[in-house]
Structure formats: C-alpha cells, structure tokens
Design a protein around this motif. Structure first.
Motif, PDB file in Angstrom:
ATOM      1  N   GLY A  76       0.827  -1.214   0.000  1.00 38.00           N
ATOM      2  CA  GLY A  76       0.000   0.000   0.000  1.00 38.00           C
ATOM      3  C   GLY A  76       0.856   1.256   0.000  1.00 38.00           C
ATOM      4  N   VAL A  77       1.915   1.220   0.807  1.00 39.57           N
ATOM      5  CA  VAL A  77       2.845   2.359   0.871  1.00 39.57           C
ATOM      6  C   VAL A  77       3.485   2.567  -0.506  1.00 39.57           C
ATOM      7  CG1 VAL A  77       4.965   3.246   1.923  1.00 39.57           C
ATOM      8  CG2 VAL A  77       3.300   1.982   3.332  1.00 39.57           C
ATOM      9  N   GLN A  78       3.947   1.492  -1.122  1.00 35.08           N
ATOM     10  CA  GLN A  78       4.608   1.568  -2.430  1.00 35.08           C
ATOM     11  C   GLN A  78       3.651   2.102  -3.502  1.00 35.08           C
ATOM     12  OE1 GLN A  78       7.985   1.139  -2.834  1.00 35.08           O
ATOM     13  NE2 GLN A  78       7.494   2.079  -4.808  1.00 35.08           N
ATOM     14  N   TYR A  79       2.406   1.669  -3.423  1.00 36.58           N
ATOM     15  CA  TYR A  79       1.392   2.106  -4.392  1.00 36.58           C
ATOM     16  C   TYR A  79       1.242   3.635  -4.374  1.00 36.58           C
ATOM     17  CZ  TYR A  79      -3.193   2.599  -6.636  1.00 36.58           C
ATOM     18  OH  TYR A  79      -4.229   2.982  -7.458  1.00 36.58           O
ATOM     19  N   ILE A  80       1.181   4.196  -3.161  1.00 39.49           N
ATOM     20  CA  ILE A  80       1.043   5.656  -3.037  1.00 39.49           C
ATOM     21  C   ILE A  80       2.322   6.349  -3.510  1.00 39.49           C
ATOM     22  CG2 ILE A  80       0.685   7.563  -1.391  1.00 39.49           C
ATOM     23  CD1 ILE A  80      -1.874   5.925  -1.943  1.00 39.49           C
ATOM     24  N   LYS A  81       3.477   5.761  -3.221  1.00 39.04           N
ATOM     25  CA  LYS A  81       4.750   6.335  -3.705  1.00 39.04           C
ATOM     26  C   LYS A  81       4.758   6.406  -5.233  1.00 39.04           C
ATOM     27  CE  LYS A  81       7.965   5.280   0.055  1.00 39.04           C
ATOM     28  NZ  LYS A  81       8.972   4.371   0.612  1.00 39.04           N
ATOM     29  N   ASP A  82       4.288   5.340  -5.871  1.00 37.41           N
ATOM     30  CA  ASP A  82       4.264   5.302  -7.335  1.00 37.41           C
ATOM     31  C   ASP A  82       3.252   6.283  -7.911  1.00 37.41           C
ATOM     32  OD1 ASP A  82       6.143   3.299  -7.122  1.00 37.41           O
ATOM     33  OD2 ASP A  82       4.715   1.657  -7.429  1.00 37.41           O
ATOM     34  N   LEU A  83       2.132   6.430  -7.208  1.00 37.48           N
ATOM     35  CA  LEU A  83       1.052   7.304  -7.688  1.00 37.48           C
ATOM     36  C   LEU A  83       1.411   8.783  -7.526  1.00 37.48           C
ATOM     37  CD1 LEU A  83      -1.686   6.485  -8.877  1.00 37.48           C
ATOM     38  CD2 LEU A  83      -2.696   6.740  -6.611  1.00 37.48           C
ATOM     39  N   PHE A  84       2.183   9.096  -6.483  1.00 38.41           N
ATOM     40  CA  PHE A  84       2.543  10.499  -6.200  1.00 38.41           C
ATOM     41  C   PHE A  84       4.059  10.633  -6.050  1.00 38.41           C
ATOM     42  CE2 PHE A  84      -1.778   9.806  -4.760  1.00 38.41           C
ATOM     43  CZ  PHE A  84      -2.447  10.857  -5.369  1.00 38.41           C
ATOM     44  N   PRO A  85       4.805  10.466  -7.165  1.00 39.31           N
ATOM     45  CA  PRO A  85       6.266  10.448  -7.084  1.00 39.31           C
ATOM     46  C   PRO A  85       6.871  11.774  -6.610  1.00 39.31           C
ATOM     47  CG  PRO A  85       5.515  10.440  -9.378  1.00 39.31           C
ATOM     48  CD  PRO A  85       4.308  10.228  -8.533  1.00 39.31           C
ATOM     49  N   HIS A  86       6.109  12.870  -6.756  1.00 39.13           N
ATOM     50  CA  HIS A  86       6.642  14.186  -6.368  1.00 39.13           C
ATOM     51  C   HIS A  86       6.471  14.469  -4.873  1.00 39.13           C
ATOM     52  CE1 HIS A  86       2.392  14.488  -7.207  1.00 39.13           C
ATOM     53  NE2 HIS A  86       2.327  15.608  -6.520  1.00 39.13           N
ATOM     54  N   LYS A  87       5.794  13.576  -4.159  1.00 39.49           N
ATOM     55  CA  LYS A  87       5.553  13.801  -2.724  1.00 39.49           C
ATOM     56  C   LYS A  87       6.566  13.034  -1.877  1.00 39.49           C
ATOM     57  CE  LYS A  87       1.092  15.588  -2.813  1.00 39.49           C
ATOM     58  NZ  LYS A  87       0.482  16.656  -2.022  1.00 39.49           N
ATOM     59  N   ILE A  88       6.766  13.513  -0.653  1.00 40.34           N
ATOM     60  CA  ILE A  88       7.585  12.768   0.311  1.00 40.34           C
ATOM     61  C   ILE A  88       6.649  11.808   1.029  1.00 40.34           C
ATOM     62  CG2 ILE A  88       9.038  12.948   2.380  1.00 40.34           C
ATOM     63  CD1 ILE A  88       9.456  15.979   1.481  1.00 40.34           C
ATOM     64  N   VAL A  89       6.769  10.516   0.706  1.00 35.26           N
ATOM     65  CA  VAL A  89       5.894   9.527   1.338  1.00 35.26           C
ATOM     66  C   VAL A  89       6.672   8.859   2.467  1.00 35.26           C
ATOM     67  CG1 VAL A  89       4.546   7.422   1.002  1.00 35.26           C
ATOM     68  CG2 VAL A  89       4.634   9.155  -0.820  1.00 35.26           C
ATOM     69  N   LYS A  90       6.158   8.982   3.682  1.00 35.74           N
ATOM     70  CA  LYS A  90       6.863   8.442   4.853  1.00 35.74           C
ATOM     71  C   LYS A  90       5.932   7.474   5.572  1.00 35.74           C
ATOM     72  CE  LYS A  90       9.332   8.171   8.703  1.00 35.74           C
ATOM     73  NZ  LYS A  90      10.087   6.926   8.815  1.00 35.74           N
ATOM     74  N   GLU A  91       6.382   6.228   5.728  1.00 35.76           N
ATOM     75  CA  GLU A  91       5.532   5.272   6.429  1.00 35.76           C
ATOM     76  C   GLU A  91       5.929   5.170   7.899  1.00 35.76           C
ATOM     77  OE1 GLU A  91       8.953   2.589   5.304  1.00 35.76           O
ATOM     78  OE2 GLU A  91       7.905   4.218   4.313  1.00 35.76           O
ATOM     79  N   PHE A  92       4.975   4.789   8.721  1.00 36.25           N
ATOM     80  CA  PHE A  92       5.169   4.650  10.168  1.00 36.25           C
ATOM     81  C   PHE A  92       4.706   3.264  10.590  1.00 36.25           C
ATOM     82  CE2 PHE A  92       4.635   9.080   9.181  1.00 36.25           C
ATOM     83  CZ  PHE A  92       5.623   9.693   9.920  1.00 36.25           C
ATOM     84  N   ASP A  93       5.573   2.560  11.289  1.00 35.21           N
ATOM     85  CA  ASP A  93       5.285   1.209  11.740  1.00 35.21           C
ATOM     86  C   ASP A  93       4.502   1.303  13.057  1.00 35.21           C
ATOM     87  OD1 ASP A  93       5.382  -1.516  11.755  1.00 35.21           O
ATOM     88  OD2 ASP A  93       7.505  -1.685  12.289  1.00 35.21           O
ATOM     89  N   LEU A  94       3.249   0.855  13.052  1.00 38.47           N
ATOM     90  CA  LEU A  94       2.374   1.061  14.209  1.00 38.47           C
ATOM     91  C   LEU A  94       2.261  -0.186  15.083  1.00 38.47           C
ATOM     92  CD1 LEU A  94      -0.604   2.936  12.472  1.00 38.47           C
ATOM     93  CD2 LEU A  94       1.455   3.923  13.501  1.00 38.47           C
ATOM     94  N   VAL A  95       2.037   0.059  16.370  1.00 35.29           N
ATOM     95  CA  VAL A  95       1.838  -1.020  17.335  1.00 35.29           C
ATOM     96  C   VAL A  95       0.439  -1.608  17.145  1.00 35.29           C
ATOM     97  CG1 VAL A  95       1.562  -1.480  19.805  1.00 35.29           C
ATOM     98  CG2 VAL A  95       3.438  -0.031  19.006  1.00 35.29           C
ATOM     99  N   LYS A  96       0.351  -2.922  17.061  1.00 31.13           N
ATOM    100  CA  LYS A  96      -0.941  -3.588  16.856  1.00 31.13           C
ATOM    101  C   LYS A  96      -1.207  -4.588  17.972  1.00 31.13           C
ATOM    102  CE  LYS A  96      -1.477  -1.754  12.722  1.00 31.13           C
ATOM    103  NZ  LYS A  96      -2.566  -0.833  12.380  1.00 31.13           N
ATOM    104  N   SER A  97      -2.468  -4.719  18.337  1.00 29.58           N
ATOM    105  CA  SER A  97      -2.850  -5.766  19.282  1.00 29.58           C
ATOM    106  C   SER A  97      -4.247  -6.245  18.917  1.00 29.58           C
ATOM    107  CB  SER A  97      -2.855  -5.250  20.715  1.00 29.58           C
ATOM    108  OG  SER A  97      -3.452  -6.215  21.557  1.00 29.58           O
ATOM    109  N   LYS A  98      -4.437  -7.559  18.987  1.00 29.64           N
ATOM    110  CA  LYS A  98      -5.779  -8.096  18.720  1.00 29.64           C
ATOM    111  C   LYS A  98      -6.607  -8.124  19.997  1.00 29.64           C
ATOM    112  CE  LYS A  98      -3.891 -11.777  16.720  1.00 29.64           C
ATOM    113  NZ  LYS A  98      -3.630 -13.009  15.923  1.00 29.64           N
ATOM    114  N   ILE A  99      -5.932  -7.991  21.141  1.00 28.84           N
ATOM    115  CA  ILE A  99      -6.641  -8.242  22.401  1.00 28.84           C
ATOM    116  C   ILE A  99      -6.690  -7.041  23.350  1.00 28.84           C
ATOM    117  CG2 ILE A  99      -6.431 -10.754  22.507  1.00 28.84           C
ATOM    118  CD1 ILE A  99      -3.730 -10.324  23.944  1.00 28.84           C
TER     119      ILE A  99
END
Length: 304
Positions: A167-190
C-alpha cells in the motif's frame, strides 16, 4: 461535477462525506468484531446502540451546516455499519482512491457511488488486490504523505493491520513528487490500549504547524522522532495511553483554526483553546467504542 482538492488535514473544508449510523444493524457477535475495542464492549454489554450513535452523528452534521460545508451521506444499506467512511476511500490532491477494505465491507463503497459518479472518472483509482490501504492510515501534510502500516512478519494474522507495505509503495508510485513516509504502528488483537488501528489513532496534525501524538503508538522510536523533528516538540500535544484509547488524536479539522472534538477530551480541548483554536465540542463517546472517532467517520472531498 465535484472538483476534488485535498492537500492537508486542516485547510478550510468545503465538501465532505459524513457516514451514517442509521440502520446500523444488531450488536455484532464476538466473532464479528473487527477490533479489540469493539470486542471489549460486546463482551461487557456496553456496545453502542443505534439511537445514541445517530444523535452523535447529527451533532457533527449540525457543526458542518453552521460552517456552510456541503455534506454528502451514504445511501442506506439495511443493517450495515456505515459510520466509518474514512476506511473505504480517501482523496489525495485531486485523486479519489478506493480502498481495498475487508471484503464484507464492499457494499459501503456502493452506497457512495452517487458521489463517485460526480467525479471525473480519470481521477478515480482502485489499487490492485495485493495492495491493502485504508484512509485512516493516510495523512496529508502538504508535500508529505504520512502512511501508517505494520511491518511485522505476522501481518496477515492481524485483522487490526489494515495497510501493508504494498500500500505504501502504491502511493509512492502514484505520487512520485511527494515525500511519502511510512510509520510502523503497534498492533494488538486483544488490548485496545495497545492497538493503533490506524495512523490517526496515534497522530494527527492540527492548525498550521501543530499536532497531537501518542509516542507509544509507534513501534520504532525513529518514526516518532521523525514527527518531533518535523513539527518541533513544543508544537506537539502528547496524549497518554488512556487518552489514546479514548481516541484523542482522532479529532477533525474544518479549518486551520477550527477543530471538531469530543466534549470529554478536557485536557486536549483546553490545549487547543490555549493555542487559539475554536473547538466545536460534540458528544461522540458511543461511536468511540468501535475504535473510531471524528476523523474516521469523515471523508473530505474539497478543502481550500
């Protein structure tokens, strides 16, 4: 025709899709819960009832009316939760991106087809199947696009991980002129207090240069530091674990100096006012029980 324009989170809002809580359907079973917070309330017997949620959303609609914002609502699907329009699509600049959502939510997109029909079809895109991305993870900040993701090798085991690296790569390809920065988020199912379902559950810009942030929502300290360096520590309002759980970072800006916020967010609302913001307080505590708040239930189409 709707001429889309959204380049950040805080410019003056002109048109928006606001979800609806009407015909929301019966309380889900434990197996049907998408996130740990809903599950917690299903188990406790405190899951929100439709009448209360309809009232809360009407309060938001009234604020939009007061500011002369054009509001679209989804067409009604019987017994379907259509509150969280942010999950199903999002706008970047003048492009409308349909999200690849959990399969059983596909009909929510059909319900706003009448809006999509008013957009130039060349400006409507749908990512390929392997791309997972939801609007709550996509945040625009002028020349930046911030994207929440989850980089753990056990991604597929988490129904709470909604945006993948494709998903991150898709947005990078779609908007090459933007600074796309991803953030690794904490996840919990419980444990909902340790689950950042989307980026807007632990960070959101307000105004011209400020933001609301929850440090422990980021798996990597460097991701948190990136935002501290960009915004400046003095411009960030740090929320506690309990405030994150109540979704304090999930407010919604309708102008650089106007923020719609939940009326119980006393500490945050005082900080906003002390920084010159007009705070439009609404009751939204029932909807919050589904791990979504004001930003989650809005899909901005046009900002100045």
């Amino acid at each position: 025709m709707i001429k889309l324009n959204v380049t950040n989170e805080t410019s003056r809002l002109r048109a928006v899709v606001l979800g609806t809580a009407v015909s929301n359907g019966p309380t889900p079973t434990e197996e049907q819960a998408y996130d740990p917070k809903s599950l917690e309330h299903i188990k406790a017997g405190t899951y929100p009832v439709e009448a209360d949620m309809v009232k809360e959303m009407e309060a938001v609609a009234k604020v939009f009316e007061k500011y002369n914002i054009k509001v679209y609502r989804p067409e009604l699907i019987k017994d379907c939760n259509q509150i969280f329009t942010r999950d199903i699509a999002f706008v970047i600049d003048d492009v409308f991106v349909k999200a690849n959502i959990l399969p059983n939510r596909e009909e929510e997109l059909d319900a706003i087809q009448y809006v999509i029909d008013q957009i130039d079809p060349k400006k409507v895109v749908r990512p390929p199947e392997e791309v997972h991305i939801e609007g709550g993870d996509v945040m625009l900040w002028n020349n930046h696009i911030f994207i929440g993701t989850y980089k753990g090798s056990d991604y597929k085991n988490y129904i709470t991980a909604r945006t993948n690296m494709e998903g991150v790569q898709y947005i990078k390809d779609l908007f090459p002129h933007k600074i796309v920065k991803e953030f690794d988020l904490v996840k919990s199912k419980i444990e909902p207090r340790d689950n950042a379902l989307h980026l807007d559950c632990c960070f959101q810009p307000v105004g011209k240069n400020k933001g609301i942030i929850y440090k422990s929502g980021f798996r990597e300290e460097s991701d948190y530091m990136y935002l501290v360096d960009l915004f400046g520590k003095e411009n960030l309002f740090h929320i506690t674990r309990e405030e994150m759980y109540h979704m304090n970072s999930n407010v919604f800006s309708i102008a650089e100096d106007v923020v719609v916020s939940e009326k119980n967010f006393t500490r945050l609302n005082a900080w906003l006012r002390s920084n010159g913001f007009t705070v439009e307080e609404v009751p939204y505590a029932e909807i919050a029980k589904q791990e979504g708040l004001l930003r989650c239930s809005t899909l901005p189409l046009i900002r100045d």
